[in-house]
Design an enzyme around this catalytic site. Structure first.
Site, PDB file in Angstrom:
ATOM      1  N   PHE A  11       0.824  -1.209   0.000  1.00  0.00           N
ATOM      2  CA  PHE A  11       0.000   0.000   0.000  1.00  0.00           C
ATOM      3  C   PHE A  11       0.866   1.270   0.000  1.00  0.00           C
ATOM      4  O   PHE A  11       0.810   2.075  -0.935  1.00  0.00           O
ATOM      5  CB  PHE A  11      -0.955  -0.074   1.197  1.00  0.00           C
ATOM      6  CG  PHE A  11      -1.470   1.243   1.671  1.00  0.00           C
ATOM      7  CD1 PHE A  11      -2.147   2.094   0.810  1.00  0.00           C
ATOM      8  CD2 PHE A  11      -1.273   1.647   2.994  1.00  0.00           C
ATOM      9  CE1 PHE A  11      -2.611   3.329   1.251  1.00  0.00           C
ATOM     10  CE2 PHE A  11      -1.740   2.858   3.437  1.00  0.00           C
ATOM     11  CZ  PHE A  11      -2.402   3.710   2.565  1.00  0.00           C
ATOM     12  N   ILE A  12       1.731   1.419   0.972  1.00  0.00           N
ATOM     13  CA  ILE A  12       2.563   2.637   1.030  1.00  0.00           C
ATOM     14  C   ILE A  12       3.656   2.581  -0.037  1.00  0.00           C
ATOM     15  O   ILE A  12       3.917   3.564  -0.729  1.00  0.00           O
ATOM     16  CB  ILE A  12       3.181   2.828   2.442  1.00  0.00           C
ATOM     17  CG1 ILE A  12       2.070   2.897   3.502  1.00  0.00           C
ATOM     18  CG2 ILE A  12       4.041   4.101   2.488  1.00  0.00           C
ATOM     19  CD1 ILE A  12       2.555   2.975   4.933  1.00  0.00           C
ATOM     20  N   ASN A  32       7.316  -9.681  -2.136  1.00  0.00           N
ATOM     21  CA  ASN A  32       6.970 -11.104  -2.305  1.00  0.00           C
ATOM     22  C   ASN A  32       5.455 -11.286  -2.475  1.00  0.00           C
ATOM     23  O   ASN A  32       4.955 -12.401  -2.491  1.00  0.00           O
ATOM     24  CB  ASN A  32       7.494 -11.949  -1.134  1.00  0.00           C
ATOM     25  CG  ASN A  32       6.791 -11.633   0.172  1.00  0.00           C
ATOM     26  OD1 ASN A  32       5.995 -10.687   0.252  1.00  0.00           O
ATOM     27  ND2 ASN A  32       7.078 -12.400   1.207  1.00  0.00           N
ATOM     28  N   THR A  95      10.159 -11.838   9.374  1.00  0.00           N
ATOM     29  CA  THR A  95      10.248 -10.856   8.281  1.00  0.00           C
ATOM     30  C   THR A  95      10.749  -9.533   8.826  1.00  0.00           C
ATOM     31  O   THR A  95      11.609  -8.885   8.224  1.00  0.00           O
ATOM     32  CB  THR A  95       8.857 -10.604   7.648  1.00  0.00           C
ATOM     33  OG1 THR A  95       8.258 -11.849   7.388  1.00  0.00           O
ATOM     34  CG2 THR A  95       8.941  -9.782   6.379  1.00  0.00           C
ATOM     35  N   TYR A 149       5.238  -7.741  18.134  1.00  0.00           N
ATOM     36  CA  TYR A 149       5.400  -6.939  16.908  1.00  0.00           C
ATOM     37  C   TYR A 149       6.059  -5.602  17.237  1.00  0.00           C
ATOM     38  O   TYR A 149       7.007  -5.166  16.578  1.00  0.00           O
ATOM     39  CB  TYR A 149       4.027  -6.720  16.263  1.00  0.00           C
ATOM     40  CG  TYR A 149       4.018  -5.717  15.131  1.00  0.00           C
ATOM     41  CD1 TYR A 149       4.637  -6.001  13.926  1.00  0.00           C
ATOM     42  CD2 TYR A 149       3.379  -4.484  15.282  1.00  0.00           C
ATOM     43  CE1 TYR A 149       4.628  -5.068  12.887  1.00  0.00           C
ATOM     44  CE2 TYR A 149       3.358  -3.553  14.262  1.00  0.00           C
ATOM     45  CZ  TYR A 149       3.989  -3.854  13.056  1.00  0.00           C
ATOM     46  OH  TYR A 149       3.981  -2.929  12.049  1.00  0.00           O
ATOM     47  N   LYS A 153       9.731  -4.347  15.796  1.00  0.00           N
ATOM     48  CA  LYS A 153       9.991  -3.076  15.109  1.00  0.00           C
ATOM     49  C   LYS A 153      10.995  -2.232  15.907  1.00  0.00           C
ATOM     50  O   LYS A 153      11.790  -1.495  15.338  1.00  0.00           O
ATOM     51  CB  LYS A 153       8.690  -2.299  14.874  1.00  0.00           C
ATOM     52  CG  LYS A 153       7.711  -2.981  13.935  1.00  0.00           C
ATOM     53  CD  LYS A 153       8.284  -3.286  12.551  1.00  0.00           C
ATOM     54  CE  LYS A 153       8.359  -2.093  11.652  1.00  0.00           C
ATOM     55  NZ  LYS A 153       8.782  -2.493  10.270  1.00  0.00           N
TER      56      LYS A 153
END
Ligand code: UDP
Length: 320
Positions: A11-12, A32, A95, A149, A153
């Site tokens: 999206f971004i 991916n 990821t 999460y 980050k």
């Protein structure tokens, strides 16, 4: 310039690719297509300045080659969306952490500038209004996916920062707050595309919890312009910046606004958090960015009001 955008079909990432190409640059998007979509970049197909490479950011040989042949790397590839990270916590961790480490290591190998995208999830349950970049993080148990999460980050940020401090990799870190706009899908939990789709279909609007929790939504076009200005600004290196809007709205009021703008006959349906996400799920009640740091450096100020953002997404969804 030649730019590599990981997550470039997301999206971004797709808006960033488009903006950079419109500015005359050459873009390679690595994606991916796990949450990214071909449709996001279909308008760039056939453009000689754009190339899409469908592969993962964890493919070391490929990432090595791509970083070597580009001048700058925008690292956006990540597992995002609260529902996605609650459903797939392992993928989200690998990821996010391994991907960023790989990009930073390659940026070090080839002396390239890199922009790392982080998130307002970093602040966790800190509901102090306007959150400043050096404010405390207040987190729950790392065994809860949302906080794992947030931690993943944060590790990305720490990696970027120490690669800069210790190895001189010119890294810029941004924390994105509730970024919305055309092409965002509701499939991974994001509230705005969901409510708009529900309203346009005259279906119940699914408000989680009491709906008294609030957020500030910023248009993706404002965000990508800020990312490009930051990468051009030498003083941004080694720094972290909040990017977001300060127009605060409760989720319940957001549902009402969307019903009004779309002239929908939808009714609001309240759903407890444990049903929407998982047992023991914790939400943040408020999340407003302090944007004085980025405003001072590059004059950043959102240009879209919330009403304009909603109308823009509604007209996009209707066209689809
Ligand atoms: N939310 C909601 N209904 C939905 C999806 C989300 O009420 O169908 C709520 C969610 O619980 C949160 C807010 O909307 O309080 C924003 O959710 P989103 O996932 O878009 O962003 P984040 O929680 O990361 O700010």
């Amino acid at each position: 310039m030649k730019l590599l955008i990981t997550g470039g079909a997301g999206f971004i990432g797709s808006h960033l690719s488009e903006e950079l190409i419109n500015n005359g640059h050459q873009v390679i998007a690595l994606d991916n297509l796990s949450t990214g979509r071909l449709e996001n970049v279909s308008q760039l197909e056939g453009n000689s300045r754009f190339e899409l490479v469908v592969d993962t950011v964890l493919n070391e040989n490929l990432v090595d080659k791509l970083v070597e042949k580009n001048d700058v790397i925008f690292h956006l590839a990540a597992a995002v969306g609260v529902e996605l990270i609650v459903k797939k916590p392992l993928e989200s961790l690998t990821t996010n952490i391994k991907g960023s480490e790989m990009i930073l290591e390659m940026a070090h190998r080839y002396h390239k500038k890199v922009l790392i995208t982080s998130t307002s999830e970093i602040y966790g349950k800190n509901t102090n209004g306007p959150l400043k970049e050096d404010d405390d993080r207040i987190l729950g148990s790392p065994l809860k996916s949302r906080w794992s999460y947030s931690t993943a980050k944060a590790v990305d940020e720490m990696l970027a920062y120490v690669y800069w401090k210790q190895k001189n990799v010119p890294a810029v870190i941004v924390r994105l707050f509730n970024t919305v706009g055309p092409r965002q899908t509701g499939a991974y939990g994001m509230v705005l595309p969901r409510f708009i789709e529900q309203a346009l279909k005259n279906k119940a609007i699914t408000v989680y919890g009491t709906g008294k929790q609030s957020r500030c939504f910023v248009h993706v076009k404002d965000v990508v312009k800020a990312l490009i200005r930051l990468i051009d600004e030498p003083k941004a290196v080694g720094e972290v910046f909040n990017i977001g809007s300060q127009e605060e709205i409760s989720i319940e009021k957001l549902a009402r606004e969307i019903i009004k703008i779309t002239k929908s006959s939808s009714k609001i349906k309240y759903i407890p958090y444990e049903k929407a996400y998982e047992e023991g799920f914790e939400d943040m009640q408020r999340r407003i960015p302090d944007i004085s740091k980025i405003n001072k450096l590059i004059g950043f100020k959102p240009t879209y009001t919330l009403a304009e953002i909603i109308k823009d997404i509604v007209s996009y969804v209707k066209k689809q």
